[in-house]
Design an enzyme around this catalytic site. Structure first.
Site, PDB file in Angstrom:
ATOM      1  N   SER A  49       0.792  -1.229   0.000  1.00 55.91           N
ATOM      2  CA  SER A  49       0.000   0.000   0.000  1.00 55.91           C
ATOM      3  C   SER A  49       0.828   1.283   0.000  1.00 55.91           C
ATOM      4  CB  SER A  49      -0.902   0.008   1.240  1.00 55.91           C
ATOM      5  OG  SER A  49      -0.107   0.027   2.404  1.00 55.91           O
ATOM      6  N   GLY A  51       5.175   3.129  -0.148  1.00 54.48           N
ATOM      7  CA  GLY A  51       6.623   3.001  -0.300  1.00 54.48           C
ATOM      8  C   GLY A  51       7.020   2.039  -1.412  1.00 54.48           C
ATOM      9  N   GLU A  74      -3.832  -1.416   6.852  1.00 58.63           N
ATOM     10  CA  GLU A  74      -4.131   0.013   6.831  1.00 58.63           C
ATOM     11  C   GLU A  74      -5.435   0.304   7.565  1.00 58.63           C
ATOM     12  OE1 GLU A  74      -2.062   2.210   5.808  1.00 58.63           O
ATOM     13  OE2 GLU A  74      -0.617   0.950   4.752  1.00 58.63           O
ATOM     14  N   TYR A 224      18.601  -2.797   3.845  1.00 64.21           N
ATOM     15  CA  TYR A 224      19.293  -1.517   3.762  1.00 64.21           C
ATOM     16  C   TYR A 224      20.610  -1.621   4.523  1.00 64.21           C
ATOM     17  CZ  TYR A 224      20.383   3.413   3.937  1.00 64.21           C
ATOM     18  OH  TYR A 224      21.029   4.621   3.794  1.00 64.21           O
ATOM     19  N   TYR A 234      21.538   2.242  12.792  1.00 62.90           N
ATOM     20  CA  TYR A 234      20.845   1.397  11.809  1.00 62.90           C
ATOM     21  C   TYR A 234      21.543   0.039  11.624  1.00 62.90           C
ATOM     22  CZ  TYR A 234      17.814  -0.103   8.153  1.00 62.90           C
ATOM     23  OH  TYR A 234      16.891  -0.843   7.456  1.00 62.90           O
ATOM     24  N   LEU A 272      15.247   6.289   1.246  1.00 64.42           N
ATOM     25  CA  LEU A 272      14.232   7.173   0.687  1.00 64.42           C
ATOM     26  C   LEU A 272      13.267   7.609   1.771  1.00 64.42           C
ATOM     27  CD1 LEU A 272      13.091   5.522  -2.640  1.00 64.42           C
ATOM     28  CD2 LEU A 272      14.171   7.725  -2.351  1.00 64.42           C
TER      29      LEU A 272
HETATM   30  P1  NAD Z   1       6.306   1.859   4.170  1.00 64.35           P
HETATM   31  O1  NAD Z   1       6.050   2.271   5.564  1.00 64.35           O
HETATM   32  O2  NAD Z   1       6.204   2.868   3.086  1.00 64.35           O
HETATM   33  O3  NAD Z   1       5.343   0.627   3.779  1.00 64.35           O
HETATM   34  C1  NAD Z   1       5.198  -0.461   4.653  1.00 64.35           C
HETATM   35  C2  NAD Z   1       4.136  -1.407   4.153  1.00 64.35           C
HETATM   36  O4  NAD Z   1       4.022  -2.493   5.101  1.00 64.35           O
HETATM   37  C3  NAD Z   1       2.729  -0.779   4.061  1.00 64.35           C
HETATM   38  O5  NAD Z   1       2.093  -1.267   2.900  1.00 64.35           O
HETATM   39  C4  NAD Z   1       2.009  -1.320   5.296  1.00 64.35           C
HETATM   40  O6  NAD Z   1       0.588  -1.437   5.165  1.00 64.35           O
HETATM   41  C5  NAD Z   1       2.647  -2.712   5.380  1.00 64.35           C
HETATM   42  N1  NAD Z   1       2.521  -3.325   6.699  1.00 64.35           N
HETATM   43  C6  NAD Z   1       3.001  -2.881   7.888  1.00 64.35           C
HETATM   44  N2  NAD Z   1       2.676  -3.759   8.869  1.00 64.35           N
HETATM   45  C7  NAD Z   1       1.978  -4.752   8.279  1.00 64.35           C
HETATM   46  C8  NAD Z   1       1.376  -5.938   8.748  1.00 64.35           C
HETATM   47  N3  NAD Z   1       1.423  -6.311  10.031  1.00 64.35           N
HETATM   48  N4  NAD Z   1       0.707  -6.715   7.864  1.00 64.35           N
HETATM   49  C9  NAD Z   1       0.616  -6.383   6.545  1.00 64.35           C
HETATM   50  N5  NAD Z   1       1.206  -5.278   6.042  1.00 64.35           N
HETATM   51  C10 NAD Z   1       1.870  -4.484   6.891  1.00 64.35           C
HETATM   52  O7  NAD Z   1       7.762   1.168   4.182  1.00 64.35           O
HETATM   53  P2  NAD Z   1       8.961   1.113   3.136  1.00 64.35           P
HETATM   54  O8  NAD Z   1       9.931   2.172   3.474  1.00 64.35           O
HETATM   55  O9  NAD Z   1       8.462   0.978   1.738  1.00 64.35           O
HETATM   56  O10 NAD Z   1       9.642  -0.258   3.595  1.00 64.35           O
HETATM   57  C11 NAD Z   1       9.407  -1.495   2.965  1.00 64.35           C
HETATM   58  C12 NAD Z   1      10.658  -2.354   3.089  1.00 64.35           C
HETATM   59  O11 NAD Z   1      11.734  -1.696   2.396  1.00 64.35           O
HETATM   60  C13 NAD Z   1      11.120  -2.531   4.543  1.00 64.35           C
HETATM   61  O12 NAD Z   1      11.578  -3.849   4.710  1.00 64.35           O
HETATM   62  C14 NAD Z   1      12.274  -1.540   4.656  1.00 64.35           C
HETATM   63  O13 NAD Z   1      13.201  -1.902   5.650  1.00 64.35           O
HETATM   64  C15 NAD Z   1      12.863  -1.666   3.249  1.00 64.35           C
HETATM   65  N6  NAD Z   1      13.741  -0.530   2.872  1.00 64.35           N
HETATM   66  C16 NAD Z   1      13.333   0.755   3.043  1.00 64.35           C
HETATM   67  C17 NAD Z   1      14.198   1.800   2.720  1.00 64.35           C
HETATM   68  C18 NAD Z   1      13.790   3.244   2.921  1.00 64.35           C
HETATM   69  O14 NAD Z   1      14.665   4.108   2.953  1.00 64.35           O
HETATM   70  N7  NAD Z   1      12.519   3.557   3.018  1.00 64.35           N
HETATM   71  C19 NAD Z   1      15.455   1.524   2.170  1.00 64.35           C
HETATM   72  C20 NAD Z   1      15.822   0.189   1.949  1.00 64.35           C
HETATM   73  C21 NAD Z   1      14.968  -0.849   2.316  1.00 64.35           C
END
Ligand code: NAD
Length: 398
Positions: A49, A51, A74, A224, A234, A272
């Site tokens: 939903s 990211g 959500e 990450y 981190y 990001l």
């Molecule tokens: P985000 O917060 O934008 O999205 C998180 C998603 O997880 C949402 O769709 C949310 O509904 C879902 N979610 C959360 N808890 C849940 C649950 N219990 N059941 C079902 N869905 C659930 O996060 P993001 O930044 O896109 O992170 C996604 C992955 O990418 C993570 O593993 C993060 O560590 C990794 N990541 C993020 C970054 C960054 O800088 N944002 C960089 C590298 C890797």
């Protein structure tokens, strides 16, 4: 109802349905401008939903013309309370994908639960038959163990000793120092339980046992690493321990996928602005500096651009299979972020930044704008003074 951003401790409590729709559309239009590509056709995304997960869903649907099943957790809206951004995003994605003749199924449930796994299985069996691409992209604060019912919470803390670092309030531009106290052994363990590879592994086991992973199916989770200035909190901290566990899970999963000639991957993505990254100490300041440097060098990417590059250059485009990886078998989508010239420039700014020069040295406006846009605010073309009807605010079309 007139909807405004309400932000507490870097968490935005409101979301704008029309703005969320506009930012989903912007991502879809970007992907359409990149042209179609050969890719997966039956896709499961956990964390679909927002990211990275949402971006991957958009690439799957609008570049590869895949049918997608998205799982997210959500909050729906009520008459006087907005839904969460991810809720509106999913509605917007669903409308657009259905209008394009694509199959779309959504499950709003706790992905850690057995019930969510059962519902996913039923949906796959009824509508998709099998899955050929499964992205696990969760960022969650807690997890209830499906067997014991125990509740685990993830924390973002250093391990061993306190860590003091510069940080920025991205709403005011104020730069201060924060000290994070080290995690207890229980907190480390719990963070690994939530954000490590256990649940991803349970999903693969469950889907394999049910026979719904197609021959050659692939799966991926996101990790990450990041620079020195965020290392203590981190990569060497609790969340890094969980990411290391997630990365180690790949070997076990690839073995488990052997009967169907499947493959598991880790992609190390770029830092990001997302809802998840905004709450990690030191990270908003690092990202604001990184954005300044990467934009100046013409290297900046957002979620949709990262996912577009992942699909085209690593997974499903010309270089397949197998994709190019580092010596630990990880795909490195953080390659541009970690380039020596980029990191050197960020280090220089990090050393010089203070409360007086923050807005000149760092792209704090860029950070703030992207944060707001993730919640449907500050999107061009949206009239934020418009009084929205309760049916729009509390929309429940899912
Ligand atoms: P985000 O917060 O934008 O999205 C998180 C998603 O997880 C949402 O769709 C949310 O509904 C879902 N979610 C959360 N808890 C849940 C649950 N219990 N059941 C079902 N869905 C659930 O996060 P993001 O930044 O896109 O992170 C996604 C992955 O990418 C993570 O593993 C993060 O560590 C990794 N990541 C993020 C970054 C960054 O800088 N944002 C960089 C590298 C890797």
């Amino acid at each position: 109802m007139i909807i405004e951003p309400v932000i507490r401790d870097n968490v935005c409590l409101t979301a704008h349905p029309l703005g969320c729709e506009a930012q989903v559309l912007e991502q879809i239009n970007y992907i359409k401008s990149q042209g179609p590509m050969t890719g997966p056709k039956r896709v499961l995304i956990i964390g679909a939903s927002n990211g990275y997960g949402l971006a991957a869903r958009i690439v799957s649907a609008f570049a590869c013309r895949a049918d997608t099943l998205g799982v997210a957790f959500e909050r729906p809206g009520r008459a006087k309370r907005t839904a969460s951004a991810g809720w509106y995003n999913t509605e917007a994605f669903t409308r657009q994908a259905r209008a394009s003749g694509l199959g779309v199924w959504n499950i709003n449930a706790d992905a850690f639960s057995n019930e969510a796994k059962e519902e996913v299985l039923e949906t796959i069996r009824t509508h998709l038959g099998q899955i050929d691409w499964f992205l696990y992209s969760i960022a969650a604060p807690r997890r209830k163990d499906p067997v014991t019912g125990d509740l685990f919470s993830s924390v973002i803390k250093p391990i061993g000793e306190p860590s003091t670092s510069k940080t920025v309030n991205f709403l005011t531009g104020e730069v201060t120092e924060v000290t994070a106290q080290p995690a207890s052994p229980t907190e480390v363990e719990q963070t690994v339980k939530v954000m490590g590879g256990e649940d991803w592994s349970l999903w693969i086991q469950y889907l394999m046992d049910a026979g719904v992973l197609a021959q050659g199916a692939r799966t991926m989770a996101l990790s990450y690493i990041g620079p020195e200035c965020t290392r203590a909190v981190y990569r060497d901290g609790t969340i890094g321990r969980a990411k290391a566990h997630l990365e180690q899970t790949v070997g076990e999963l690839t073995q488990r996928l052997e009967p169907i000639k499947g493959q598991a991957w880790i992609s190390v993505n770029k830092a990001l602005v997302t809802r998840a990254s905004a709450v990690i100490p030191a990270v908003p300041l690092y990202i604001s500096l990184l954005y300044r440097v990467m934009k100046a060098k013409g290297l900046h990417e957002n979620c949709i651009q990262q996912m577009n590059r992942l699909y085209r250059d690593f997974l499903f485009g010309t270089s397949v299979p197998p994709p190019k990886t580092d010596d630990q078998g990880r795909i490195r989508l953080d390659d541009w972020e970690m380039r020596e010239d980029v990191q050197e420039a960020v280090r220089d700014l990090w050393d010089r930044i203070n409360d007086g020069n923050a807005r000149q040295l760092a792209d704090i406006e860029g950070f703030k704008q992207e944060f707001l846009r993730h919640h449907g605010f500050d999107m061009p073309g949206i009239d934020y003074m418009q009084d929205l009807g309760e049916d729009i605010v509390a929309s429940n079309a899912l």
